[in-house]
Motif scaffolding. Structure first.
Motif, PDB file in Angstrom:
ATOM      1  N   THR A   1       0.843  -1.190   0.000  1.00  0.00           N
ATOM      2  CA  THR A   1       0.000   0.000   0.000  1.00  0.00           C
ATOM      3  C   THR A   1       0.882   1.246   0.000  1.00  0.00           C
ATOM      4  O   THR A   1       2.086   1.188   0.291  1.00  0.00           O
ATOM      5  N   ASP A   2       0.270   2.396  -0.335  1.00  0.00           N
ATOM      6  CA  ASP A   2       1.019   3.652  -0.315  1.00  0.00           C
ATOM      7  C   ASP A   2       1.573   3.934   1.087  1.00  0.00           C
ATOM      8  O   ASP A   2       2.704   4.408   1.235  1.00  0.00           O
ATOM      9  N   GLU A   3       0.785   3.633   2.100  1.00  0.00           N
ATOM     10  CA  GLU A   3       1.242   3.869   3.476  1.00  0.00           C
ATOM     11  C   GLU A   3       2.433   2.994   3.816  1.00  0.00           C
ATOM     12  O   GLU A   3       3.398   3.457   4.446  1.00  0.00           O
ATOM     13  N   GLN A   4       2.400   1.731   3.393  1.00  0.00           N
ATOM     14  CA  GLN A   4       3.531   0.838   3.643  1.00  0.00           C
ATOM     15  C   GLN A   4       4.793   1.347   2.945  1.00  0.00           C
ATOM     16  O   GLN A   4       5.892   1.311   3.516  1.00  0.00           O
TER      17      GLN A   4
ATOM     18  N   GLU B   1       5.476   4.488   2.072  1.00  0.00           N
ATOM     19  CA  GLU B   1       5.922   5.709   2.745  1.00  0.00           C
ATOM     20  C   GLU B   1       6.636   5.383   4.057  1.00  0.00           C
ATOM     21  O   GLU B   1       7.663   5.997   4.393  1.00  0.00           O
ATOM     22  N   ASP B   2       6.113   4.419   4.783  1.00  0.00           N
ATOM     23  CA  ASP B   2       6.750   4.019   6.037  1.00  0.00           C
ATOM     24  C   ASP B   2       8.111   3.376   5.790  1.00  0.00           C
ATOM     25  O   ASP B   2       9.060   3.580   6.556  1.00  0.00           O
TER      26      ASP B   2
ATOM     27  N   SER C   1      -2.813  -1.002  13.493  1.00  0.00           N
ATOM     28  CA  SER C   1      -2.889   0.363  12.959  1.00  0.00           C
ATOM     29  C   SER C   1      -2.278   1.326  13.957  1.00  0.00           C
ATOM     30  O   SER C   1      -2.327   1.105  15.170  1.00  0.00           O
TER      31      SER C   1
ATOM     32  N   GLN D   1      -2.093   5.693  14.039  1.00  0.00           N
ATOM     33  CA  GLN D   1      -2.408   6.925  13.334  1.00  0.00           C
ATOM     34  C   GLN D   1      -2.298   8.122  14.270  1.00  0.00           C
ATOM     35  O   GLN D   1      -2.642   8.040  15.458  1.00  0.00           O
TER      36      GLN D   1
ATOM     37  N   GLN E   1       2.619  12.299  14.152  1.00  0.00           N
ATOM     38  CA  GLN E   1       2.774  11.564  12.896  1.00  0.00           C
ATOM     39  C   GLN E   1       4.079  10.775  12.870  1.00  0.00           C
ATOM     40  O   GLN E   1       4.126   9.627  12.407  1.00  0.00           O
TER      41      GLN E   1
ATOM     42  N   SER F   1       4.482   6.751  12.613  1.00  0.00           N
ATOM     43  CA  SER F   1       5.258   6.120  11.547  1.00  0.00           C
ATOM     44  C   SER F   1       6.280   5.143  12.117  1.00  0.00           C
ATOM     45  O   SER F   1       6.480   4.049  11.579  1.00  0.00           O
TER      46      SER F   1
ATOM     47  N   ARG G   1       4.437   2.025  13.024  1.00  0.00           N
ATOM     48  CA  ARG G   1       4.066   1.258  11.830  1.00  0.00           C
ATOM     49  C   ARG G   1       5.294   0.608  11.195  1.00  0.00           C
ATOM     50  O   ARG G   1       5.253  -0.520  10.713  1.00  0.00           O
TER      51      ARG G   1
END
Length: 762
Positions: free
Chosen positions: A64-67, A69-70, A176, A178, A255, A259, A262
């Motif tokens: 995913t995009d979040e993965q 970015e992390d 999760s 956030q 944030q 991160s 995550r």
């Protein structure tokens, strides 16, 4: 432009000299700082500053995009930790490539191989209770360091804490994390928090741990990658798996912590696709020799312009000096990374910048020949040259845009400098040169002799000899394909594909003495084969003329093998560590680069076809220009086959530069045909032939002059550049020659053939 008075001319010249002096001084500071690596330096790429570049791909399904970015954040944090003191002076660049890939570029590091070993290793995040089961503290928190990071010490190693139950959960138990905001019920103030959710296993463990900690007000530390990232105090038991961490000073801080959490639970496995280690010494040599090539070429071009065009040549030289200073200033001001191909693009753009001036000067000479006064000839010359300059440069910008969009990192650097060069060249030719020409006239330089007079066009039947010219081209191209066929049957590859296309490892070594190819094969190669446990026959060896450098190509080497090879070369041949460059590229990159090259060329050709068709309102102009540039590409491709030049990442930049240059040259001729065509009342075969021949004759001197100035700059790269630049410069020089040939002897002839198709002679 309105005619200037003497006072205005003096004012413009004084202003120009001041601006040129200031920009020139600034450019000199930047270049000096770049060579000496001070704060005034241009931002240099790996190939000029040394360092490491590595591209990873996520194994399995698309993250995913979040993965992604992390993961990028994880790599950035690991780089900062591993670089230590170097992190303050090194600009690491971590960026996403496509859906599954991440590229890391770190210039200027001292131990690139060690850094390669560390990057991509997943960090683990642990939730640790304040005390173990016997009441001993698991960690000690001293406060915060100067950077605001938690200053703490883990009292036991992680394995011990896992064994005794002090580690209650890891990042993999977090489903999760956030950043969020909440309102304080007492003060109504906005608070920044991190919201966590655990899986079933984490919920059970966290419930038990927080129940115990809430009774005593203990904390549960969050520990990641060797340091504490948060140590929140437990206020209440958390039994439902939902946790809130309070105490953040800002949303950005929340944030960052989210991160980290995550990141510690990432299940993305990264595999290395491509890596490159560049020795700082080799990069420094490349920069120095390329700048010398640019300086020498620039001086020769200026002398050529003055000898050929007299007063306008002086003006063009001044404008060219301003152009060069502005280009360097823009690179510095916008912090554009300068790479080796980028230097090539800058040097090439200097040669091409002359073209716009030459088009104007040729027009001015024609107007003087036709009896116009000098001042009127200057204005009319610039006006008539405008369409050819715009159309020609826009096609080159199209090629640069395709490079920027579809090219790799180093090719993008080439595209940026080439595009900047094109835009600045139009500005200096159409604005600065024009102002200086009018200023010179206002100061009294008004004699037609100072500007020159066009000679009578050459009486040569360019169109009538079309069969000869086309046959020569067909023969060269056919010979190239035959050569590719022979090598395909012999070696399995028609062209000499480099590592970017085939995969493997290339090691460039700068020895302390010069070895012949025979000496390398008999002395060094056996040592390499023994060190790597491979056969001597599987090692390809080449030497670099005019230096002590040698290149050894092998199968893809592991990091341990690369380290072992470096140690052997250092101990047995006293080679300095920073003079060894290695590059490794996997087969996945190879297939993509082939398709990338093809797509880039097709897209560039289609865009140019549409543009020329739109501008000239005639598909025959567009199709002739495209066939001519395909001719140039095939000629250069034939050279790659004949000379066995390595086909690598610079191949894309070279081919698209040839395309842009070729069309630029052809459009100038077509622009003259379009202009002269207005005088034809009856379009007969004879009239069209005369139109084509006269248009070619009128633009011949301009075509030759532009080709010479561009060839001078490229030739300096070929003579003075390092091996990687020479491999780029030789086919580029061939492309300049082929582009000139096709614009004079191929493109117009094709247009004539298409135009007279179906017509009858009188």
């Amino acid at each position: 432009m309105r005619r200037l008075k003497k006072g205005q001319g003096i004012a413009w010249l004084v202003a120009f000299v001041v601006i040129l002096g200031l920009l020139g001084y600034y450019a000199a500071l930047v270049l000096t700082g770049t060579i000496n690596k001070t704060d005034d330096s241009l931002k240099l790429g790996l190939d000029l500053d040394g360092g490491v570049s590595i591209t990873y791909e996520a194994v399995g399904d698309t993250p995913t995009d979040e993965q992604m970015e992390d993961t990028i954040l994880k790599l950035q944090q690991r780089i900062e930790n591993d670089l230590g003191e170097e992190s303050s002076t090194t600009e690491a660049n971590v960026y996403r490539v496509g859906d599954k890939r991440i590229t890391v570029e770190i210039p200027g590091v001292s131990d690139a191989n060690a850094l390669l070993e560390e990057l991509g290793t997943p960090g683990t995040l642990y939730f640790i209770t304040q005390y173990d089961i016997e009441g001993n503290p698991n960690y000690t928190i001293n406060g915060y360091d100067a950077d605001g990071n938690i200053d703490g010490t883990l009292n036991y190693d992680i394995d011990t804490l896992i064994d005794n139950g002090s580690v209650i959960a890891t990042g993999t138990n977090v489903t999760s994390a956030q950043a969020a905001t909440q309102t304080n019920q007492t003060t109504n103030a906005t608070e920044y928090v991190v919201q966590l959710r655990f899986d079933d296993e984490g919920t059970t463990a966290f419930s038990a741990a927080t129940t115990a900690a809430s009774l005593t007000g203990d904390s549960i530390a969050i520990y990641y990658d060797g340091k504490f990232v948060s140590v929140p105090t437990v206020k209440n038991a958390i039994s439902d798996g939902n946790c809130i961490i309070e105490g953040m000073d800002s949303y950005e801080q929340a944030q960052k912590l989210a991160s980290y959490i995550r990141i510690g639970g990432l299940d993305i496995e990264l595999t290395e696709l491509e890596s490159q280690v560049v020795g700082a010494q080799l990069g420094s040599d490349a920069l120095r020799t390329s700048l010398i090539a640019a300086g020498v070429g620039l001086v020769i071009v200026m002398l050529f312009l003055i000898a050929m065009y007299l007063a306008p040549g002086v003006v063009a030289s001044l404008a060219l000096a301003l152009y060069t200073a502005m280009l360097i200033g823009i690179l510095k001001a916008f912090d554009i990374t300068l790479t080796l191909p980028g230097i090539a693009g800058m040097i090439l753009s200097i040669g091409m910048a002359v073209d716009a001036n030459v088009i104007c000067f040729a027009r001015i000479r024609e107007e003087i020949k036709n009896g116009r006064p000098v001042i009127s000839a200057i204005e009319t010359g610039f006006s008539k040259a405008l369409s050819a300059i715009l159309d020609g440069n826009i096609t080159t910008l199209i090629a640069a845009a395709v490079l920027g969009i579809l090219g790799s990192g180093t090719v993008k650097g080439f595209a940026i400098t080439l595009a900047l060069g094109v835009v600045l060249s139009m500005f200096t030719a159409l604005v600065i040169t024009r102002i200086l020409m009018n200023s010179f006239y206002a100061l009294g330089i008004r004699s037609p002799k100072a500007y020159g007079k066009a000679k009578e066009p050459t009486k040569f039947d360019f169109v009538g000899k079309k069969a000869i010219f086309i046959t020569i081209s067909v023969a060269i191209i056919a010979a190239g394909f035959v050569t590719m066929g022979v090598f395909k049957a012999k070696d399995g590859a028609g062209l000499n594909y480099s590592l970017e296309f085939l995969g493997g490892t290339s090691t460039t070594v700068d020895f302390n003495e010069t070895y012949t190819l025979e000496q390398l094969d008999s002395i060094v190669v056996p040592d390499i084969a023994s060190t790597l446990d491979i056969s001597e026959g599987s090692i390809q060896t080449t030497t670099v003329d005019g230096s002590n450098q040698a290149i050894f190509k092998t199968r893809t080497l592991t990091l341990d093998e690369r380290t072992a090879l470096n140690e052997m070369l250092e101990s047995k041949y006293s080679v300095a560590e920073d003079s060894i460059t290695s590059q490794s590229i996997g087969s996945t990159i190879s297939g993509e680069m082939r398709s990338q090259s093809t797509i880039a060329v097709i897209v560039a050709v289609l865009c140019m076809l549409v543009y020329i068709w739109f501008r000239f309102k005639d598909i025959r102009f567009a199709s002739s220009a495209i066939i001519a540039l395909i001719h140039d590409v095939l000629i250069v491709l034939s050279l790659y086959a004949f000379a066995r030049i390595s086909v690598g990442s610079a191949f894309i930049a070279c081919m698209l530069t040839v395309i842009g240059y070729s069309v630029n040259d052809t459009i100038v001729v077509f622009d003259r045909i379009r202009e002269n065509h207005k005088a034809i009342r009856t379009e007969t075969v004879e009239n069209l032939k005369e139109l084509a021949n006269s248009s070619l004759a009128q633009t011949l001197s301009r075509s030759i002059s532009t080709s010479i100035t561009t060839a001078i700059m490229v030739l300096m790269l070929l003579i003075l550049g390092v091996s990687s630049i020479r491999e780029f410069a030789l086919p580029l020089l061939a492309g300049v020659i082929a582009g000139t040939y096709s614009s004079i002897f191929i493109a117009t002839q094709l247009w004539y053939i298409f135009r007279v198709s179906g017509k009858k002679s009188n």
